[in-house]
Write a protein that holds these residues in place. Sequence first.
Motif, PDB file in Angstrom:
ATOM      1  N   PHE A 114       0.416  -1.245  -0.015  1.00 54.86           N
ATOM      2  CA  PHE A 114       0.148   0.306   0.021  1.00 54.86           C
ATOM      3  C   PHE A 114       0.679   1.051  -0.173  1.00 54.86           C
ATOM      4  N   LEU A 115       0.594   2.322  -0.910  1.00 49.22           N
ATOM      5  CA  LEU A 115       1.171   3.281  -1.665  1.00 49.22           C
ATOM      6  C   LEU A 115       0.880   4.377  -0.335  1.00 49.22           C
ATOM      7  N   THR A 116      -0.018   4.465   0.848  1.00 51.52           N
ATOM      8  CA  THR A 116      -0.821   5.618   1.016  1.00 51.52           C
ATOM      9  C   THR A 116      -1.637   5.312   1.546  1.00 51.52           C
ATOM     10  N   ASP A 117      -2.230   6.107   2.875  1.00 52.38           N
ATOM     11  CA  ASP A 117      -3.395   5.565   3.470  1.00 52.38           C
ATOM     12  C   ASP A 117      -4.373   6.534   3.993  1.00 52.38           C
ATOM     13  N   ASP A 118      -4.584   7.483   2.931  1.00 53.25           N
ATOM     14  CA  ASP A 118      -5.268   9.363   2.664  1.00 53.25           C
ATOM     15  C   ASP A 118      -7.060   8.062   2.254  1.00 53.25           C
ATOM     16  N   CYS A 119      -7.222   8.519   3.368  1.00 51.41           N
ATOM     17  CA  CYS A 119      -8.777   7.982   2.883  1.00 51.41           C
ATOM     18  C   CYS A 119      -9.331   8.852   2.059  1.00 51.41           C
ATOM     19  N   ASN A 120      -9.057   9.873   2.369  1.00 47.13           N
ATOM     20  CA  ASN A 120     -10.507  11.149   1.788  1.00 47.13           C
ATOM     21  C   ASN A 120      -9.748  10.707   0.418  1.00 47.13           C
ATOM     22  N   ALA A 121      -8.555  10.216  -0.359  1.00 48.27           N
ATOM     23  CA  ALA A 121      -8.318  10.651  -1.179  1.00 48.27           C
ATOM     24  C   ALA A 121      -9.182   9.126  -2.410  1.00 48.27           C
ATOM     25  N   LEU A 122     -10.149   8.221  -1.641  1.00 45.04           N
ATOM     26  CA  LEU A 122     -10.908   7.725  -2.333  1.00 45.04           C
ATOM     27  C   LEU A 122     -12.429   7.887  -1.838  1.00 45.04           C
ATOM     28  N   GLU A 123     -12.887   8.711  -1.481  1.00 42.91           N
ATOM     29  CA  GLU A 123     -14.269  10.004  -1.557  1.00 42.91           C
ATOM     30  C   GLU A 123     -13.932  10.433  -3.031  1.00 42.91           C
ATOM     31  N   ILE A 124     -12.990  10.985  -3.542  1.00 37.76           N
ATOM     32  CA  ILE A 124     -13.139  11.556  -4.815  1.00 37.76           C
ATOM     33  C   ILE A 124     -11.989  10.795  -6.189  1.00 37.76           C
ATOM     34  N   PRO A 125     -13.047   9.979  -6.610  1.00 40.91           N
ATOM     35  CA  PRO A 125     -12.621   9.527  -7.905  1.00 40.91           C
ATOM     36  C   PRO A 125     -11.449  10.907  -8.515  1.00 40.91           C
TER      37      PRO A 125
END
Length: 133
Positions: A114-125
Amino acid sequence: ELPTMKMLLLLIALLSALLPASAAPPTCYSRVLSLSKEITESFKQLQTSKTVDSCVEMLPRLYLDIHNYCVLAKLRDFVAYPGCDRVVEVNELKEKARSLYTILISYCRRDLVFLTDDCNALEIPISPPIEHS
């Protein structure tokens, strides 16, 4: 002995040229990547479909990036979402999400990074890059 070796090499080269590029078995990475793209695309189609139940609008967003550690929580939330049980397409999508989750946590656990754990990034495609011709 040399002609036999040349003939064998020629045969191997010919066979490798005739076999399709996908002859190699899928890796865990290629499997989860293709399944995550398939799920994301199915979710987009479900969201834009005019014939689907209004409960679809209430579903958690399902943009998936298998390089983001938060994808595991995203999949769990989607599968556990209580609404839309009467919609066949949603049930099929939940089943695919469940399969992807299982593959990620069990079969491919050691193969993925896993390269990141940015949960906000999964909210906006993220829009795919525009290809210039």
